[in-house]
Design a protein around this motif. Structure first.
Motif, mmCIF file in Angstrom:
data_model
loop_
_atom_site.group_PDB
_atom_site.id
_atom_site.type_symbol
_atom_site.label_atom_id
_atom_site.label_comp_id
_atom_site.label_asym_id
_atom_site.label_seq_id
_atom_site.Cartn_x
_atom_site.Cartn_y
_atom_site.Cartn_z
ATOM 1 N N GLU A 142 0.864 -1.173 0.000
ATOM 2 C CA GLU A 142 0.000 0.000 0.000
ATOM 3 C C GLU A 142 0.901 1.223 0.000
ATOM 4 O O GLU A 142 1.771 1.364 0.866
ATOM 5 C CB GLU A 142 -0.925 0.024 1.211
ATOM 6 N N ILE A 143 0.697 2.101 -0.980
ATOM 7 C CA ILE A 143 1.537 3.285 -1.138
ATOM 8 C C ILE A 143 0.770 4.518 -0.675
ATOM 9 O O ILE A 143 -0.352 4.771 -1.121
ATOM 10 C CB ILE A 143 1.966 3.453 -2.611
ATOM 11 N N ASP A 144 1.373 5.259 0.222
ATOM 12 C CA ASP A 144 0.859 6.562 0.627
ATOM 13 C C ASP A 144 1.416 7.580 -0.362
ATOM 14 O O ASP A 144 2.596 7.951 -0.307
ATOM 15 C CB ASP A 144 1.311 6.867 2.053
ATOM 16 N N THR A 145 0.595 8.037 -1.293
ATOM 17 C CA THR A 145 1.111 8.865 -2.387
ATOM 18 C C THR A 145 1.679 10.192 -1.907
ATOM 19 O O THR A 145 2.552 10.764 -2.569
ATOM 20 C CB THR A 145 0.005 9.132 -3.431
ATOM 21 N N HIS A 146 1.204 10.696 -0.773
ATOM 22 C CA HIS A 146 1.674 11.998 -0.283
ATOM 23 C C HIS A 146 3.063 11.902 0.352
ATOM 24 O O HIS A 146 3.689 12.934 0.598
ATOM 25 C CB HIS A 146 0.681 12.578 0.726
ATOM 26 N N ARG A 147 3.523 10.675 0.603
ATOM 27 C CA ARG A 147 4.829 10.497 1.230
ATOM 28 C C ARG A 147 5.875 9.939 0.271
ATOM 29 O O ARG A 147 6.995 9.642 0.690
ATOM 30 C CB ARG A 147 4.708 9.563 2.436
ATOM 31 N N THR A 148 5.532 9.789 -0.989
ATOM 32 C CA THR A 148 6.456 9.158 -1.925
ATOM 33 C C THR A 148 7.704 9.994 -2.187
ATOM 34 O O THR A 148 8.739 9.457 -2.577
ATOM 35 C CB THR A 148 5.775 8.905 -3.276
ATOM 36 N N GLY A 149 7.608 11.309 -2.027
ATOM 37 C CA GLY A 149 8.719 12.173 -2.393
ATOM 38 C C GLY A 149 8.685 12.598 -3.844
ATOM 39 O O GLY A 149 9.551 13.352 -4.306
ATOM 40 N N LEU A 150 7.681 12.124 -4.584
ATOM 41 C CA LEU A 150 7.523 12.521 -5.982
ATOM 42 C C LEU A 150 6.863 13.886 -6.068
ATOM 43 O O LEU A 150 5.991 14.208 -5.257
ATOM 44 C CB LEU A 150 6.661 11.503 -6.731
ATOM 45 N N ASP A 151 7.259 14.666 -7.048
ATOM 46 C CA ASP A 151 6.577 15.927 -7.320
ATOM 47 C C ASP A 151 5.365 15.604 -8.180
ATOM 48 O O ASP A 151 5.481 15.316 -9.369
ATOM 49 C CB ASP A 151 7.515 16.894 -8.052
ATOM 50 N N ARG A 152 4.184 15.648 -7.573
ATOM 51 C CA ARG A 152 2.975 15.227 -8.268
ATOM 52 C C ARG A 152 2.563 16.210 -9.369
ATOM 53 O O ARG A 152 1.650 15.921 -10.145
ATOM 54 C CB ARG A 152 1.838 15.060 -7.263
ATOM 55 N N GLN A 153 3.223 17.340 -9.450
ATOM 56 C CA GLN A 153 2.880 18.324 -10.474
ATOM 57 C C GLN A 153 3.717 18.162 -11.746
ATOM 58 O O GLN A 153 3.454 18.811 -12.750
ATOM 59 C CB GLN A 153 3.079 19.747 -9.930
ATOM 60 N N LEU A 154 4.749 17.308 -11.692
ATOM 61 C CA LEU A 154 5.603 17.141 -12.860
ATOM 62 C C LEU A 154 4.870 16.402 -13.971
ATOM 63 O O LEU A 154 3.966 15.603 -13.731
ATOM 64 C CB LEU A 154 6.870 16.366 -12.485
#
Length: 417
Positions: free
Chosen positions: A140-152
């Motif tokens: 289960e992935i917590d998308t807010h904690r991935t460290g990815l820039d979700r706006q890219l």
């Protein structure tokens, strides 16, 4: 007590057989006319057994033709066992044992190399020579904690590829060829027939749950070739404070290049409103967590055995795969049913192997269920020896066999059957 009759069923007995199957799997017992018709359209009645008590079906068993990829990319013929149930009123009467014996004998006669199944319960199938050959892990992935820039922009690694959302018709057109490429490169993967793609895209009804259209995304490499496919659904969960808490569930993600795998996971982690992702059943060494800047955003929620294998032809099974390092071993295989029993000399290496019956002294002795566990390279000979499930007859043979049999990547079977 009424005599129990175990035999192949006739088409007219399918509704009663399905009632017994539904009862065994704790589904509403009486099948609908649509369920019966859907089953009848693709059932192989020459491989569908039932046990009958006074004319009422009380146990079910079915098998189907399958191809299974082994280490090195070669596919072998397998007998895929499914729909196994015994009604609780008729347990401990040998019904499964008799149906299994008949099916395995028929598979051996057909020339199948192995039998396979997905075990609902762990303790049952070892006594029939099956061993767990792959395992499955879900994160289960917590998308807010991935460290990815979700706006890219996605894909964001500049490889020249692109992600397109497509419909079911495009998946049916593009998916089979992509899966064949995966099957040629990943051991443990089984073939998918046209019906699999029809059910996955809503063209054919799945009998036991209502159809909900998923989202489909494909990754195209710089040259336009489809190198990855993602199928997922999203729920509609919001918090009391009007914050989106939607969860995505992956139905299928297959990729034949690292770029495709990375791009599809990054895409899903960037979908607006999606807070959590269930990855579906992945190989234990899946790249998904390590593709995230913060791998701790992914936590394991399922870790279990998955595909079980029962070797029927030792020579063809061992010759079908490749091996990590060169090695020569004599294996004493024990098989109470007699299908795979004997002593075999294996001369193996990265380019393939030869295997033949022999009278030479054995280096290792093991039951056929342990051979099934080791065959796809996902388990350690030394671990099984420490458990007393492999007997080392020649000093050092266990370590030698461990180096020979182990594969660089974990075996993976993406599909339930």
């Amino acid at each position: 007590m009424t005599d129990l009759d175990i035999r192949l069923i006739t088409p007219s007995e399918l509704p009663d057989w399905l009632r017994a199957l539904n009862t065994g799997f704790l589904r509403p017992p009486t099948p609908s006319d649509e369920q019966v018709a859907a089953r009848r359209s693709h059932m192989d009645f020459a491989r569908t057994q039932g046990a009958f008590d006074g004319g009422r079906c009380v146990a079910t068993f079915r098998s189907l033709a399958q191809e299974l990829t082994t280490v090195g990319g070669a596919a072998v013929r397998a007998d895929a066992i499914t729909n196994v149930s015994v009604t609780s009123t008729h347990r401990r009467r040998g019904l499964l044992t008799r149906m299994m014996a008949a099916d395995l004998a028929a598979a051996k006669e057909r020339g199948d190399v192995a039998a396979t199944l997905i075990a609902a319960e762990y303790p049952i199938y070892g006594r029939y020579g099956f061993g767990p050959a792959t395992c499955a892990t879900e994160w289960e992935i917590d998308t807010h904690r991935t460290g990815l820039d979700r706006q890219l922009r996605v894909p964001a690694d500049g490889d020249g590829g692109r992600i397109d959302l497509v419909d079911g018709a495009e998946v049916r057109a593009l998916g089979p060829a992509l899966h064949e490429r995966l099957r040629a490169s990943r051991h443990g993967v089984v073939d998918r027939d046209a019906r699999w793609w029809e059910q996955t895209t809503g063209l054919a009804e799945f009998q036991f749950q209502p159809w909900t259209e998923p989202y489909y995304a494909v990754y195209r490499g710089p040259g336009g070739t489809v190198d990855g496919l993602l199928i997922y659904r999203v729920d509609a969960t919001w918090s009391d404070a009007k914050q989106p808490l939607n969860g995505a569930k992956v139905r299928d993600l297959i990729a034949v290049t690292p770029a495709a795998e990375r791009a599809l996971w990054h895409y899903l982690c960037s979908v607006d409103w999606v807070s959590t992702i269930r990855t579906g059943l992945r190989p234990a060494d899946d790249l998904a967590p390590l593709l995230l800047p913060d791998p701790r955003a992914a936590r394991v929620v399922t870790q279990a055995d998955f595909l079980w294998v029962r070797v029927l032809d030792v020579v063809r099974a061992l010759e079908a795969r490749t091996y990590a390092v060169p090695g020569s071993l004599v294996l004493e295989v024990r098989d109470a049913a007699g299908f795979a029993a004997g002593r075999f000399h294996l001369d193996a290496g990265p380019d393939g192997a030869t295997c033949a019956p022999t009278t030479r002294s054995a280096d290792l002795a093991l039951d056929v269920r342990e051979l099934g566990t080791l065959w796809l390279g996902d388990e350690s000979v030394l671990r099984l020896a420490a458990l007393g499930r492999v007997e080392e007859l020649t000093p050092g043979a266990g370590a030698r066999a461990d180096a020979v049999f182990r594969a660089a990547r974990r075996a993976w079977c993406p599909d339930v059957f």
